[in-house]
Scaffold this motif. Structure first.
Motif, PDB file in Angstrom:
ATOM      1  N   ASP A  72     -25.579  61.292 -85.954  1.00  0.00           N
ATOM      2  CA  ASP A  72     -24.653  62.087 -85.156  1.00  0.00           C
ATOM      3  C   ASP A  72     -23.376  61.265 -85.031  1.00  0.00           C
ATOM      4  O   ASP A  72     -23.438  60.041 -84.915  1.00  0.00           O
ATOM      5  CB  ASP A  72     -25.272  62.309 -83.768  1.00  0.00           C
ATOM      6  N   ARG A 100     -16.945  63.309 -72.067  1.00  0.00           N
ATOM      7  CA  ARG A 100     -16.723  63.949 -73.360  1.00  0.00           C
ATOM      8  C   ARG A 100     -17.744  65.062 -73.568  1.00  0.00           C
ATOM      9  O   ARG A 100     -17.395  66.159 -73.960  1.00  0.00           O
ATOM     10  CB  ARG A 100     -16.834  62.948 -74.507  1.00  0.00           C
ATOM     11  N   HIS A 101     -18.998  64.741 -73.298  1.00  0.00           N
ATOM     12  CA  HIS A 101     -20.063  65.725 -73.510  1.00  0.00           C
ATOM     13  C   HIS A 101     -20.577  66.316 -72.203  1.00  0.00           C
ATOM     14  O   HIS A 101     -21.257  67.324 -72.210  1.00  0.00           O
ATOM     15  CB  HIS A 101     -21.217  65.088 -74.284  1.00  0.00           C
ATOM     16  N   LEU A 124     -21.580  61.177 -74.308  1.00  0.00           N
ATOM     17  CA  LEU A 124     -20.805  60.294 -73.441  1.00  0.00           C
ATOM     18  C   LEU A 124     -20.243  61.074 -72.258  1.00  0.00           C
ATOM     19  O   LEU A 124     -19.763  62.207 -72.415  1.00  0.00           O
ATOM     20  CB  LEU A 124     -19.643  59.662 -74.222  1.00  0.00           C
ATOM     21  N   VAL A 128     -19.994  52.912 -79.854  1.00  0.00           N
ATOM     22  CA  VAL A 128     -21.349  52.998 -79.332  1.00  0.00           C
ATOM     23  C   VAL A 128     -22.267  53.370 -80.493  1.00  0.00           C
ATOM     24  O   VAL A 128     -21.944  54.266 -81.278  1.00  0.00           O
ATOM     25  CB  VAL A 128     -21.473  54.075 -78.231  1.00  0.00           C
ATOM     26  N   VAL A 132     -23.726  56.653 -70.973  1.00  0.00           N
ATOM     27  CA  VAL A 132     -23.951  57.042 -72.364  1.00  0.00           C
ATOM     28  C   VAL A 132     -25.425  57.403 -72.512  1.00  0.00           C
ATOM     29  O   VAL A 132     -26.293  56.673 -72.028  1.00  0.00           O
ATOM     30  CB  VAL A 132     -23.609  55.899 -73.335  1.00  0.00           C
ATOM     31  N   LEU A 133     -25.681  58.514 -73.156  1.00  0.00           N
ATOM     32  CA  LEU A 133     -27.059  58.938 -73.399  1.00  0.00           C
ATOM     33  C   LEU A 133     -27.272  59.100 -74.891  1.00  0.00           C
ATOM     34  O   LEU A 133     -26.441  59.689 -75.586  1.00  0.00           O
ATOM     35  CB  LEU A 133     -27.330  60.305 -72.744  1.00  0.00           C
ATOM     36  N   SER A 156     -19.431  61.067 -83.046  1.00  0.00           N
ATOM     37  CA  SER A 156     -18.684  61.568 -81.904  1.00  0.00           C
ATOM     38  C   SER A 156     -17.497  60.651 -81.659  1.00  0.00           C
ATOM     39  O   SER A 156     -17.496  59.502 -82.075  1.00  0.00           O
ATOM     40  CB  SER A 156     -19.608  61.579 -80.686  1.00  0.00           C
ATOM     41  N   LEU A 165     -25.744  61.663 -79.544  1.00  0.00           N
ATOM     42  CA  LEU A 165     -25.152  60.662 -78.666  1.00  0.00           C
ATOM     43  C   LEU A 165     -24.217  61.406 -77.722  1.00  0.00           C
ATOM     44  O   LEU A 165     -23.374  62.181 -78.175  1.00  0.00           O
ATOM     45  CB  LEU A 165     -24.384  59.669 -79.539  1.00  0.00           C
ATOM     46  N   SER A 180     -26.332  54.346 -81.442  1.00  0.00           N
ATOM     47  CA  SER A 180     -27.725  54.560 -81.067  1.00  0.00           C
ATOM     48  C   SER A 180     -28.535  54.523 -82.348  1.00  0.00           C
ATOM     49  O   SER A 180     -28.115  55.054 -83.371  1.00  0.00           O
ATOM     50  CB  SER A 180     -27.910  55.885 -80.334  1.00  0.00           C
ATOM     51  N   GLY A 189     -26.795  57.243 -84.341  1.00  0.00           N
ATOM     52  CA  GLY A 189     -25.697  57.897 -83.639  1.00  0.00           C
ATOM     53  C   GLY A 189     -24.524  56.950 -83.573  1.00  0.00           C
ATOM     54  O   GLY A 189     -24.695  55.763 -83.294  1.00  0.00           O
ATOM     55  N   LEU A 190     -23.341  57.462 -83.857  1.00  0.00           N
ATOM     56  CA  LEU A 190     -22.139  56.627 -83.871  1.00  0.00           C
ATOM     57  C   LEU A 190     -21.043  57.313 -83.074  1.00  0.00           C
ATOM     58  O   LEU A 190     -20.664  58.445 -83.387  1.00  0.00           O
ATOM     59  CB  LEU A 190     -21.673  56.424 -85.320  1.00  0.00           C
ATOM     60  N   LEU A 222     -29.801  51.526 -77.776  1.00  0.00           N
ATOM     61  CA  LEU A 222     -28.412  51.911 -77.573  1.00  0.00           C
ATOM     62  C   LEU A 222     -27.595  50.627 -77.551  1.00  0.00           C
ATOM     63  O   LEU A 222     -27.921  49.693 -76.821  1.00  0.00           O
ATOM     64  CB  LEU A 222     -28.336  52.649 -76.232  1.00  0.00           C
TER      65      LEU A 222
END
Lengths: 315, 315
Positions: free
Chosen positions: B129, A58-59, A55, B137, A137-138, B131, A53, B139, B95-96, B53
């Protein structure tokens, strides 16, 4: 009506149509985008899956990386996890949430990045999800096929094994340091941060050579080897002389008054592959021996514990 | 040291350890959480994959749903996509991203929801994952196995087929309407919004019965059948008398001065399954015939176009 410029101009279904039109299937794609779910060949009978994930701010940062860079890197970090298991990547699923005012050109660049990085490794973008959000967001999920091999896990390292690495160490960290100080060059390290180049083909090769454990270096060499040491119940001893920073990293570090060895040992995001092999294995030249597996626990560099290593979020 | 209360109190690695400790593998789990990637059995040789998502305050609200509800629903909507292909769900990757100040009890409830919904369908949470982020968020990627059957696609409906549905229609929409007006009851429709109950077993059964096309009702019956009509190049004619809202929905609608048929035809998020079958198929009692497939395009209700149907984000 004028040419659509933003996501809001084309709406959800227009956005999906625009994205899927840019995607191409590969041999493993049984059902691509547009149905309730994708269907992907997994001839091994086992599928390898990893998810991330990411954002905005952040990423990745839109002022540091192009949309194309962001797509390449988001795909690369997931494909690196697949090859670190000794598997061949087959496909990518992408979730995208973004503000309605985001330009379609940014989306086009992002999707091209995902598609290009997928094609480089023989995979395809097979599905996804789009949604509105206040920030970008990806979510990225990569799948892969083991091609009959056993997965190379974190837990297989044995005392007496050698430790070897392939790919760059510390380059992305140097690039991040440069960008953080407001500079845009040297371009080699900045580009290493923007668009990593994981040594994809070496994952399968390491598995075929009999790697006993493997991981990709995403959090930093010491941190990621620490995962192998913990899962395998061994100590990993690295030799500092085998990890000497390249002249380019030394140049950048002296300009920034930084420690280049800290980048090599603690920098993530280059997605190098590090693996342990039985001592008798003759490694191809792409792999460099950097240490040994011994009885004990933890990771040592010339016999000493090194710094703290790795990222820790939330604190 | 006092008991940890928030994500920040345990940090990233503590959070991951806490989550994975709550997860159990199933037979299809070859490598579960903790390695570079998960490995899941896909004995069919093809894997079915769907991703979503979800963002706090867009896809769920913490004041409307418990953490457990959010986990159940996020898993359910992805498993519904898998069974809508006629596949058996095997696994979930999650994903969190969340703020450091989020309570660990909320995380525990969320993870329990994911794990419980997975167990209900015979699947397991195999990886993910975590973050940091300013908002929650999620996924979710679900995988499934076709067990030797061909995938049931959107494109297979043929003139002369019957259209049938299984599962609830309009209940989640009624619950959403109730919550939107600030009420918390009737609890049956509110709970339908909070925690959908897709008729999982009917997906495989429909495939075995020879369904020619199938989808889950996530955007609304007319909208989702519109996808089948478009992909198959056919017209779908629904009979209003077969779609009469239940007494409960009529009660709620009159209290809110709303149109219950709009919930049945336009409401998503119940994750009913709707499919087309050859006319000769004898359907089990769980399936209700609601219309026919004819030559043409689009979806009609008693011969007329109905409303606009479905969600459209970004506008």
């Amino acid at each position: 009506m004028s040419e659509p410029r933003t996501i809001a101009d084309v709406g959800e279904f227009g956005l999906i149509a625009r994205i899927t039109a840019a995607l191409r299937p590969v041999d493993s794609t049984v059902v691509g985008p547009g149905d309730d779910a994708a269907v992907i060949a997994c001839p091994d009978g086992r599928v390898v899956a990893s998810t991330d994930l990411l954002l905005e701010n952040r990423h990745f940062r839109r002022d540091w990386s192009t949309a194309n860079d962001v797509g390449h890197k988001a795909a690369a970090r997931n494909f690196a996890d697949i090859v670190a298991m000794g598997a061949q990547p087959t496909s990518l699923l992408v979730g995208l949430a973004a503000p309605g005012e985001l330009e379609l050109t940014w989306i086009d660049g992002l999707v091209a990045g995902f598609a290009e990085e997928s094609a480089e490794v023989g995979a395809a973008v097979v599905g996804g999800d789009v949604s509105a959000a206040d920030l970008i967001v990806l979510s990225v999920t990569a799948l892969g096929d083991l091609q009959g091999r056993e997965p190379v896990r974190l837990s297989g390292a044995r005392p007496g094994d050698i430790v070897a690495v392939t790919g760059r160490l510390g380059w992305a960290a140097a690039g991040y340091a440069v960008l953080s100080r407001g500079f845009r060059s040297p371009v080699q390290v900045v580009n290493a941060h923007r668009r990593p180049e994981p040594p994809y083909a070496e994952g399968v090769r390491a598995a075929e050579l009999g790697a006993t454990a493997m991981t990709d270096v995403s959090d930093g060499l010491v941190a990621d080897l620490g995962n192998i040491a913990a899962a395998s119940g061994v100590r990993i001893d690295l030799r500092k002389d085998a990890l000497a920073p390249s002249p380019k990293l030394r140049d950048v570090s002296s300009a920034l008054n930084a420690d280049p060895l800290a980048w090599v040992l603690g920098g993530g995001d280059d997605y190098a592959l590090v693996a342990t092999f039985p001592n008798a294995v003759r490694l191809p030249s792409a792999w460099q021996v950097i240490g040994m597996v011994n009885e004990g626990s933890g990771v040592r560099v010339d016999g000493l514990r090194w710094g703290e290593g790795g990222h820790e979020h939330f604190r």
